[in-house]
Design an enzyme around this catalytic site. Structure first.
Site, short mmCIF file in Angstrom:
data_model
loop_
_atom_site.label_atom_id
_atom_site.label_comp_id
_atom_site.label_asym_id
_atom_site.label_seq_id
_atom_site.Cartn_x
_atom_site.Cartn_y
_atom_site.Cartn_z
N CYS A 2 0.85 -1.18 0.00
CA CYS A 2 0.00 0.00 0.00
C CYS A 2 0.89 1.23 0.00
O CYS A 2 2.10 1.12 0.12
CB CYS A 2 -0.86 0.01 1.23
SG CYS A 2 -1.69 -1.56 1.51
N TRP A 77 -4.43 -1.73 -1.07
CA TRP A 77 -4.64 -2.88 -1.93
C TRP A 77 -5.12 -3.99 -1.01
O TRP A 77 -4.35 -4.47 -0.18
CB TRP A 77 -3.33 -3.26 -2.63
CG TRP A 77 -3.48 -4.35 -3.62
CD1 TRP A 77 -3.46 -5.69 -3.37
CD2 TRP A 77 -3.69 -4.21 -5.02
NE1 TRP A 77 -3.63 -6.39 -4.53
CE2 TRP A 77 -3.78 -5.50 -5.56
CE3 TRP A 77 -3.81 -3.10 -5.87
CZ2 TRP A 77 -3.98 -5.74 -6.92
CZ3 TRP A 77 -4.01 -3.35 -7.22
CH2 TRP A 77 -4.09 -4.64 -7.73
N ASN A 102 1.21 0.10 6.26
CA ASN A 102 1.68 -0.67 5.11
C ASN A 102 2.32 -1.92 5.69
O ASN A 102 3.17 -1.81 6.57
CB ASN A 102 2.72 0.21 4.40
CG ASN A 102 3.07 -0.29 3.05
OD1 ASN A 102 2.59 -1.33 2.62
ND2 ASN A 102 3.91 0.46 2.37
N GLY A 103 1.91 -3.11 5.26
CA GLY A 103 2.50 -4.34 5.82
C GLY A 103 1.40 -5.26 6.35
O GLY A 103 0.23 -5.11 5.99
N GLU A 487 15.30 -17.73 -22.39
CA GLU A 487 15.41 -16.31 -22.05
C GLU A 487 16.82 -15.78 -22.35
O GLU A 487 16.98 -14.68 -22.86
CB GLU A 487 15.02 -16.10 -20.58
CG GLU A 487 15.14 -14.68 -20.05
CD GLU A 487 14.35 -13.63 -20.82
OE1 GLU A 487 13.52 -13.98 -21.67
OE2 GLU A 487 14.60 -12.43 -20.59
N LYS A 491 17.67 -12.83 -25.03
CA LYS A 491 18.44 -11.62 -24.68
C LYS A 491 19.57 -11.40 -25.68
O LYS A 491 19.80 -10.30 -26.16
CB LYS A 491 19.05 -11.70 -23.28
CG LYS A 491 18.14 -11.57 -22.10
CD LYS A 491 17.58 -10.20 -21.85
CE LYS A 491 16.34 -9.97 -22.64
NZ LYS A 491 15.07 -10.33 -22.12
N LYS A 610 9.42 -1.61 -26.90
CA LYS A 610 9.22 -2.03 -25.51
C LYS A 610 7.83 -2.62 -25.32
O LYS A 610 7.64 -3.59 -24.62
CB LYS A 610 9.42 -0.81 -24.60
CG LYS A 610 9.33 -1.10 -23.11
CD LYS A 610 10.57 -1.79 -22.62
CE LYS A 610 10.39 -2.45 -21.27
NZ LYS A 610 11.31 -3.57 -21.07
C1 G6P Z 1 8.12 -6.82 -26.56
C2 G6P Z 1 9.28 -6.47 -25.66
C3 G6P Z 1 9.70 -7.67 -24.81
C4 G6P Z 1 8.50 -8.18 -24.03
C5 G6P Z 1 7.33 -8.49 -24.97
C6 G6P Z 1 6.06 -8.75 -24.16
O1 G6P Z 1 8.54 -7.75 -27.51
O2 G6P Z 1 10.38 -6.03 -26.44
O3 G6P Z 1 10.72 -7.30 -23.91
O4 G6P Z 1 8.86 -9.34 -23.36
O5 G6P Z 1 7.04 -7.37 -25.80
O6 G6P Z 1 5.71 -7.57 -23.49
P1 G6P Z 1 4.86 -7.51 -22.20
O7 G6P Z 1 4.79 -6.03 -21.87
O8 G6P Z 1 3.50 -8.07 -22.53
O9 G6P Z 1 5.54 -8.29 -21.15
#
Ligand code: G6P
Length: 615
Positions: A2, A77, A102-103, A487, A491, A610
């Protein structure tokens, strides 16, 4: 989880409290409230369900304006008690003590029982209300406000960040923290408290960070801090360089590097208020989550990109640990293939942004196919299309992620999924107390383990040189480490533009082994688990084909060194939950350093976005 803000000033505090709450909205909320002491020393309180905007409307439509120089406010929350006005903070005892918290107070039921016997009437279902009553009770036998808080706090088990005011002490706010963050803002016109300095940035840049167990007494012109032994202490005033609404690089060269190094804190933030000493807080997934988890028959996970890889790890955990069937699928496939969705499915979307078009549409499609399913979204953005579309939301508190290649969002998603696994397992009675505690203990170790792993950066940097002229790389792992290999490969592809593939190590001989020669580096992840001996045989197979190899291992794995093989021992004593999270770190660092050598635009790799809000 919160948000808290409060202050004592020579101005009207109400607008400052509202503004502070708005700054804290990113952490998620289902209700909010504030309490101000009027100039004739009576409490004025407003509480509203939903957005802070609703609280603002509530304040603007009141006949009697809420005004005063001292006050506390909160965004909630719901965990203990549904989201409602009566459960929203601040909570008041006997018109004398007001509290925001909070907690989690773990022994609140016990305290509630004894306070009920003392004659206290409860007006909410929260754990917080016992705090207000405990302080009020202790006021009767204390000489000072501070003493009553100190005495009350001794009876609490659990975690708290607290802001407390009293109508009997109209010039003082008391702040206390244990296990939940709390910061003091030192301003020109007063002194303030908040659970996150962001809430106070519009007012001040000067902050005092309270330490575990500290209690602070704030007056208009004086701040006195006591440590957990009750001794007066000096905590330094630091000047924050954070700019409002802006995230800067600090000492780092790229956001990706910064975000890799932020992971210990991001995980701490994601765990905050979601675990107690020995258990998970199931209601952190939603007020009614426990009931849903108890009855759910299978889990369907949907995501894209890095978030999909997090889902793949979760499949192993959910089936192995929580004993519930789980499927994971790429959103863009799922949405178009007319899937069969059985009743009592928990439909989980994972998304950093909460805006990925395919994930959002897959969720909408699933609800159209079977409107009886329960939907949960694991997301890093409180206000997003996917959270709005979901029945339950669990926010990862990774903070803003700027680098296009996801790092801290991924590891916090894994933490969220570990908590989900544990919560479903506990709700279905497939995880006993002892196993629950060991999962919780493992999660608590994560920030320290990651810090230890980050110390390997210079070693990993040296390895990156090996990729300078390479066009391809193969990542190998078994079990959850296959998902981590995926993953790692993602990357490397994303930021160094080297073609990279991940394979389950056991599948090697069914194809990829044909590709292996000196020009194809192989990266293997070798935790000390039940599949280690099988992985070691796979490494032999690779070796005989002359590849350069990099092996990330557990200290106990003791992979036998071979020619052209570099073994990096990461850390030791990793478990089923901790291992995939920890082995992610060296792979992130490796990609980052390869990208530096390749001189790519690390934070904004070509052709990538992104957040992919179109198909
Ligand atoms: C794009 C980004 C990735 C991300 C993917 C899913 O491809 O470049 O870094 O993993 O979208 O995005 P999301 O916001 O749904 O996790």
């Amino acid at each position: 989880m919160c948000g808290i803000v409060g202050g004592v000033t020579n101005q009207n505090i109400t607008p400052l409290l509202l503004e502070g709450l708005k700054q804290l909205e990113y952490r998620g909320y289902d209700s909010s409230g504030l309490l101000v002491l009027s100039n004739n020393n009576s409490f004025l309180r407003a509480r509203s369900v939903g957005k802070v905007h609703n609280l603002e409307k509530n304040l603007n439509t009141r006949k009697k304006r809420i005004k005063g120089n001292i006050g506390i406010a909160h965004t909630r929350w719901a965990t203990h008690g549904e989201p409602s006005n009566r459960n929203a903070h601040p909570h008041i005892s006997n018109n004398t003590v007001g509290v925001v918290h909070n907690g989690i107070i773990e022994n609140y039921l016990e305290l509630k029982e004894s306070q009920s016997k003392q004659g206290y009437k409860f007006t909410s279902d929260t754990d917080t209300e016992v705090i207000a009553h405990a302080i009020e009770f202790n006021m009767q036998s204390s000489n000072t406000f501070l003493e009553s808080v100190q005495k009350a706090i001794n009876s609490f088990e659990g975690a708290y960040g607290l802001g407390i005011i009293s109508s009997k002490h109209p010039d003082t706010i008391i702040a206390a923290r244990k296990g939940s963050p709390l910061v003091i803002g030192v301003g020109k016109y007063g002194n303030y408290i908040a659970s996150d300095q962001i809430a106070l940035l519009p007012i001040t840049r000067k902050f005092i960070f309270l330490e575990e167990g500290d209690i602070a007494e704030l007056k208009l012109e004086k701040i006195t801090i006591y440590n957990q032994n009750g001794n007066k202490v000096n905590r330094p005033i630091k000047t924050s360089k954070i700019k409002e609404g802006q995230v800067d690089l600090g000492v780092h060269k790229h956001f990706m590097q910064k975000e890799i190094f932020e992971q210990p804190q991001a995980i701490r933030d994601t765990l905050e208020s979601r675990i107690t000493k020995e258990s998970v807080v199931v209601s952190a997934f939603g007020y009614k989550a426990s009931e849903v988890f108890k009855n759910v028959k299978q889990v369907q996970i949907i995501a894209c990109g890095t978030s999909f890889n997090a889902g793949l790890v979760a499949k192993y955990w959910l089936e192995d640990i929580a004993k519930i069937p789980c499927n994971v699928e790429i959103a863009s496939e799922y949405r178009y293939r007319n899937p069969i969705i059985l009743d009592r499915t928990l439909f989980v979307t994972i998304s950093q942004s909460g805006e990925t078009a395919d994930t959002l549409q897959a969720l909408k499609t699933a609800k159209e196919i079977n409107n009886k399913i329960d939907t949960l979204c694991i997301c890093n953005s409180a206000e997003s299309s996917i959270t709005r579309e979901s029945e339950f939301t669990f926010l990862t508190h990774a903070g803003p992620e700027i680098g296009v290649a996801s790092t801290k969002a991924f590891t916090t998603q894994l933490v969220a999924l570990a908590l989900l696994t544990c919560s479903i397992g506990v709700s279905k009675k497939n995880i006993n107390k002892q196993n629950e505690k060991s999962i919780v203990d493992g999660l608590k170790r994560l920030p320290g383990l990651i810090n230890e792993t980050l110390l390997q950066e210079s070693q990993i940097k040296k390895l990156a040189v090996r990729f300078k002229d390479k066009n391809s790389a193969l990542f190998l792992g078994r079990g959850t480490m296959h998902a981590i290999a995926m993953e790692g490969a993602l990357k490397l592809k994303e930021i160094s533009y080297i073609h990279a593939e991940a394979y389950p190590a056991g599948e090697l001989k069914h194809g990829p082994i044909a590709l292996i020669d000196e020009s194809m580096p192989v990266i293997a992840i070798a935790p000390n688990d039940e599949l280690l001996s099988k992985l070691k045989s796979n490494l032999q197979e690779v070796k005989t084909r002359g590849s350069q190899m990099i092996v990330f291992e557990d200290k106990e794995s003791k992979v036998k060194s071979m020619k052209a093989m570099k073994i990096i021992s990461i850390t030791s004593n990793l478990g089923r939950i901790t291992a995939p999270i920890i082995f992610t770190i060296p792979l992130q660092l490796l990609s980052y350093h390869v990208a530096l050598i390749k001189n790519t635009d690390v934070d904004k790799p070509r052709n990538l976005a992104k957040s992919v809000t179109v198909e």
